[in-house]
Design a protein around this motif. Sequence first.
Motif, PDB file in Angstrom:
ATOM      1  N   GLY A 145       0.752  -1.088  -0.075  1.00  0.00           N
ATOM      2  CA  GLY A 145      -0.097   0.075  -0.069  1.00  0.00           C
ATOM      3  C   GLY A 145       0.799   1.151  -0.007  1.00  0.00           C
ATOM      4  O   GLY A 145       0.529   2.074  -0.648  1.00  0.00           O
ATOM      5  N   ILE A 146       2.015   1.009   0.648  1.00  0.00           N
ATOM      6  CA  ILE A 146       2.769   2.462   0.799  1.00  0.00           C
ATOM      7  C   ILE A 146       3.362   2.462  -0.525  1.00  0.00           C
ATOM      8  O   ILE A 146       3.464   3.848  -1.224  1.00  0.00           O
ATOM      9  CB  ILE A 146       3.991   2.353   2.124  1.00  0.00           C
ATOM     10  CG1 ILE A 146       3.221   2.293   3.262  1.00  0.00           C
ATOM     11  CG2 ILE A 146       5.083   3.330   1.700  1.00  0.00           C
ATOM     12  CD1 ILE A 146       4.352   1.852   4.228  1.00  0.00           C
ATOM     13  N   ARG A 147       4.077   1.565  -1.049  1.00  0.00           N
ATOM     14  CA  ARG A 147       4.639   1.802  -2.608  1.00  0.00           C
ATOM     15  C   ARG A 147       3.729   1.880  -3.659  1.00  0.00           C
ATOM     16  O   ARG A 147       4.046   3.014  -4.336  1.00  0.00           O
ATOM     17  CB  ARG A 147       5.109   0.317  -2.791  1.00  0.00           C
ATOM     18  CG  ARG A 147       6.330  -0.199  -1.861  1.00  0.00           C
ATOM     19  CD  ARG A 147       7.506   0.432  -2.185  1.00  0.00           C
ATOM     20  NE  ARG A 147       8.738   0.306  -1.119  1.00  0.00           N
ATOM     21  CZ  ARG A 147       9.955   0.707  -1.242  1.00  0.00           C
ATOM     22  NH1 ARG A 147      10.313   1.471  -2.269  1.00  0.00           N
ATOM     23  NH2 ARG A 147      10.746   0.464  -0.519  1.00  0.00           N
ATOM     24  N   SER A 148       2.209   1.452  -3.615  1.00  0.00           N
ATOM     25  CA  SER A 148       1.260   1.839  -4.457  1.00  0.00           C
ATOM     26  C   SER A 148       0.933   3.365  -4.234  1.00  0.00           C
ATOM     27  O   SER A 148       0.945   3.979  -5.462  1.00  0.00           O
ATOM     28  CB  SER A 148       0.364   1.077  -4.371  1.00  0.00           C
ATOM     29  OG  SER A 148       0.716  -0.200  -4.375  1.00  0.00           O
ATOM     30  N   GLY A 149       0.695   3.900  -2.961  1.00  0.00           N
ATOM     31  CA  GLY A 149       0.188   5.114  -3.042  1.00  0.00           C
ATOM     32  C   GLY A 149       1.461   6.193  -3.164  1.00  0.00           C
ATOM     33  O   GLY A 149       1.012   7.275  -3.799  1.00  0.00           O
ATOM     34  N   TRP A 150       2.412   6.065  -2.698  1.00  0.00           N
ATOM     35  CA  TRP A 150       3.523   6.913  -3.115  1.00  0.00           C
ATOM     36  C   TRP A 150       3.876   7.183  -4.632  1.00  0.00           C
ATOM     37  O   TRP A 150       4.240   8.099  -5.169  1.00  0.00           O
ATOM     38  CB  TRP A 150       4.885   6.337  -2.440  1.00  0.00           C
ATOM     39  CG  TRP A 150       5.935   7.614  -2.258  1.00  0.00           C
ATOM     40  CD1 TRP A 150       7.072   7.529  -2.936  1.00  0.00           C
ATOM     41  CD2 TRP A 150       6.071   8.614  -1.559  1.00  0.00           C
ATOM     42  NE1 TRP A 150       8.016   8.571  -2.465  1.00  0.00           N
ATOM     43  CE2 TRP A 150       7.248   9.279  -1.410  1.00  0.00           C
ATOM     44  CE3 TRP A 150       4.946   9.203  -0.630  1.00  0.00           C
ATOM     45  CZ2 TRP A 150       7.332  10.587  -0.833  1.00  0.00           C
ATOM     46  CZ3 TRP A 150       5.381  10.198   0.122  1.00  0.00           C
ATOM     47  CH2 TRP A 150       6.496  11.095  -0.040  1.00  0.00           C
ATOM     48  N   LYS A 151       3.875   6.018  -5.244  1.00  0.00           N
ATOM     49  CA  LYS A 151       3.997   6.340  -6.803  1.00  0.00           C
ATOM     50  C   LYS A 151       2.556   5.749  -7.457  1.00  0.00           C
ATOM     51  O   LYS A 151       2.573   4.739  -8.290  1.00  0.00           O
ATOM     52  CB  LYS A 151       5.013   5.454  -7.252  1.00  0.00           C
ATOM     53  CG  LYS A 151       6.462   6.006  -6.720  1.00  0.00           C
ATOM     54  CD  LYS A 151       7.708   5.252  -7.361  1.00  0.00           C
ATOM     55  CE  LYS A 151       8.989   5.704  -6.863  1.00  0.00           C
ATOM     56  NZ  LYS A 151      10.153   5.198  -7.416  1.00  0.00           N
ATOM     57  N   HIS A 152       1.404   6.167  -7.252  1.00  0.00           N
ATOM     58  CA  HIS A 152       0.071   5.961  -7.655  1.00  0.00           C
ATOM     59  C   HIS A 152       0.371   6.401  -9.248  1.00  0.00           C
ATOM     60  O   HIS A 152       0.542   7.164  -9.447  1.00  0.00           O
ATOM     61  CB  HIS A 152      -0.948   6.616  -6.860  1.00  0.00           C
ATOM     62  CG  HIS A 152      -0.902   8.227  -7.034  1.00  0.00           C
ATOM     63  ND1 HIS A 152      -1.622   8.755  -8.252  1.00  0.00           N
ATOM     64  CD2 HIS A 152      -0.228   9.238  -6.529  1.00  0.00           C
ATOM     65  CE1 HIS A 152      -1.594  10.306  -8.065  1.00  0.00           C
ATOM     66  NE2 HIS A 152      -0.716  10.262  -6.909  1.00  0.00           N
ATOM     67  N   GLY A 153      -0.499   5.512  -9.890  1.00  0.00           N
ATOM     68  CA  GLY A 153      -0.422   5.654 -11.497  1.00  0.00           C
ATOM     69  C   GLY A 153       0.414   4.580 -12.071  1.00  0.00           C
ATOM     70  O   GLY A 153       0.657   4.426 -13.121  1.00  0.00           O
ATOM     71  N   TRP A 155       2.907   0.965 -12.755  1.00  0.00           N
ATOM     72  CA  TRP A 155       2.523  -0.158 -13.030  1.00  0.00           C
ATOM     73  C   TRP A 155       2.325  -1.231 -11.932  1.00  0.00           C
ATOM     74  O   TRP A 155       1.278  -1.750 -11.591  1.00  0.00           O
ATOM     75  CB  TRP A 155       3.392  -1.057 -14.004  1.00  0.00           C
ATOM     76  CG  TRP A 155       4.812  -1.177 -13.312  1.00  0.00           C
ATOM     77  CD1 TRP A 155       6.206  -0.339 -13.367  1.00  0.00           C
ATOM     78  CD2 TRP A 155       5.359  -2.337 -12.625  1.00  0.00           C
ATOM     79  NE1 TRP A 155       6.833  -0.744 -12.815  1.00  0.00           N
ATOM     80  CE2 TRP A 155       6.737  -1.939 -12.245  1.00  0.00           C
ATOM     81  CE3 TRP A 155       4.658  -3.411 -12.077  1.00  0.00           C
ATOM     82  CZ2 TRP A 155       7.339  -2.785 -11.468  1.00  0.00           C
ATOM     83  CZ3 TRP A 155       5.254  -4.502 -11.258  1.00  0.00           C
ATOM     84  CH2 TRP A 155       6.596  -4.203 -10.947  1.00  0.00           C
ATOM     85  N   LEU A 156       3.389  -0.930 -10.713  1.00  0.00           N
ATOM     86  CA  LEU A 156       2.970  -1.552  -9.550  1.00  0.00           C
ATOM     87  C   LEU A 156       1.518  -1.187  -9.093  1.00  0.00           C
ATOM     88  O   LEU A 156       0.864  -1.917  -8.414  1.00  0.00           O
ATOM     89  CB  LEU A 156       4.013  -1.226  -8.686  1.00  0.00           C
ATOM     90  CG  LEU A 156       3.954  -1.575  -7.183  1.00  0.00           C
ATOM     91  CD1 LEU A 156       4.014  -3.159  -7.299  1.00  0.00           C
ATOM     92  CD2 LEU A 156       5.106  -1.306  -6.167  1.00  0.00           C
ATOM     93  N   ASP A 157       1.406   0.265  -8.991  1.00  0.00           N
ATOM     94  CA  ASP A 157       0.101   0.900  -8.257  1.00  0.00           C
ATOM     95  C   ASP A 157      -1.126   0.021  -9.089  1.00  0.00           C
ATOM     96  O   ASP A 157      -2.191  -0.313  -8.518  1.00  0.00           O
ATOM     97  CB  ASP A 157      -0.156   2.244  -8.418  1.00  0.00           C
ATOM     98  CG  ASP A 157      -1.284   2.832  -8.032  1.00  0.00           C
ATOM     99  OD1 ASP A 157      -1.973   2.233  -7.127  1.00  0.00           O
ATOM    100  OD2 ASP A 157      -1.953   3.821  -8.541  1.00  0.00           O
ATOM    101  N   ARG A 158      -1.015   0.126 -10.419  1.00  0.00           N
ATOM    102  CA  ARG A 158      -2.152  -0.466 -11.035  1.00  0.00           C
ATOM    103  C   ARG A 158      -2.517  -2.150 -10.952  1.00  0.00           C
ATOM    104  O   ARG A 158      -3.682  -2.552 -10.619  1.00  0.00           O
ATOM    105  CB  ARG A 158      -2.045  -0.393 -12.610  1.00  0.00           C
ATOM    106  CG  ARG A 158      -2.267   1.061 -13.047  1.00  0.00           C
ATOM    107  CD  ARG A 158      -2.388   1.326 -14.835  1.00  0.00           C
ATOM    108  NE  ARG A 158      -1.070   0.725 -15.265  1.00  0.00           N
ATOM    109  CZ  ARG A 158      -0.228   1.573 -15.775  1.00  0.00           C
ATOM    110  NH1 ARG A 158      -0.266   2.977 -15.162  1.00  0.00           N
ATOM    111  NH2 ARG A 158       0.934   1.014 -16.213  1.00  0.00           N
TER     112      ARG A 158
END
Length: 351
Positions: A145-153, A155-158
């Motif tokens: 969740g931290i990784r996804s939110g910090w770089k939202h948008g 490929w990892l976030d999607r």
Amino acid sequence: MADTIDAIGAVTAEPAASRGGRRPGSGFARYLATKLVAAAVSFLATLVIGFVLFSLMPADPVQSITRGRPTSDAQMAQLRKQLGLDQSVPERFFHFVTDTLSGHLGNSWEFQQPVSSLIGDRLWPTLLLMGTATAISVVLGLWLGIRSGWKHGSWLDRIATGASLTLWSVPTFWLGMILLITFSVGIGPIPGFLPAGGMSDPAITGGLDHVLDVAKHLVLPCLTMVLVIFAQYVAVMRSSIIDELGSPYLLTARAKGLRDDDVRRRHAVPNALLPSVTMIFMHLGTVLGGAITVETVYSWPGLGQLSYQALKVPDLPLLQGTFIVFSASVILMNLLADVIYRFLDPRVRAQ
């Protein structure tokens, strides 16, 4: 600018107690006393609800106990007297409250054993399953969740967002059945290689082999719980991090020259953790009763399966005892969450 911020921090950190004339620690003592009283009131309300709820059920205790056995009217009358069913409602409620507070939860109609003993025997398997699943879910979900939110948008976030939303909406029993068929029964030429149910092989009685056997039986039910729970942590933590991205204190931290990883780890994550902490304690509160579906699918001998067996009879003393234990665990975890919140959130300390 750093000197100015330090000066502001020093003024802000000036003990409010000295300005208001309060002794250090008195605020926490009053806060803790308030929460303890609230927890005690909640538990008493739980006892009232539990008594009323299970007293209104149409099931006749004597009929349930003597089902399938030839019993005379005199024997049934004697049994009603032994169960206290000939007493008035206030008398029964008084004995129910005093017995519960002394740790006596009655006797099971189905197992003919004390309810507290049955719950104690099933407590360890449930704690092992839910504790392991919760620990893995918290670590994996918060990190993702931290990784996804910090770089939202990104490929990892999607991928993380799509997977978490999908797994969050999947019924637990359906996911458990799919994993059971895939890894225990086998699909096509691929044979199953994990146990289909139970907590251990009766032929393996002790030593390291027993530990490894329990771990092998734990894989599928734990994996089912992790896939459902960790998705919730990903979604909540990602949303919290995104909410913090535009905060002025992050701009100030970057202006001071801090690296991006330091800004995320030292400033954004601590503030974004508060909603996740609440969710962690909510999960811990429901640990004892949250595995009914999984324990039933995998025949895991914990409190969830015990509750399912009590529902089938129905075994009212056992259901009532598990209801009280599950409710007490939720109240206790909420109390701990309130106490920890005071240390984590300055706004709570300022109240």
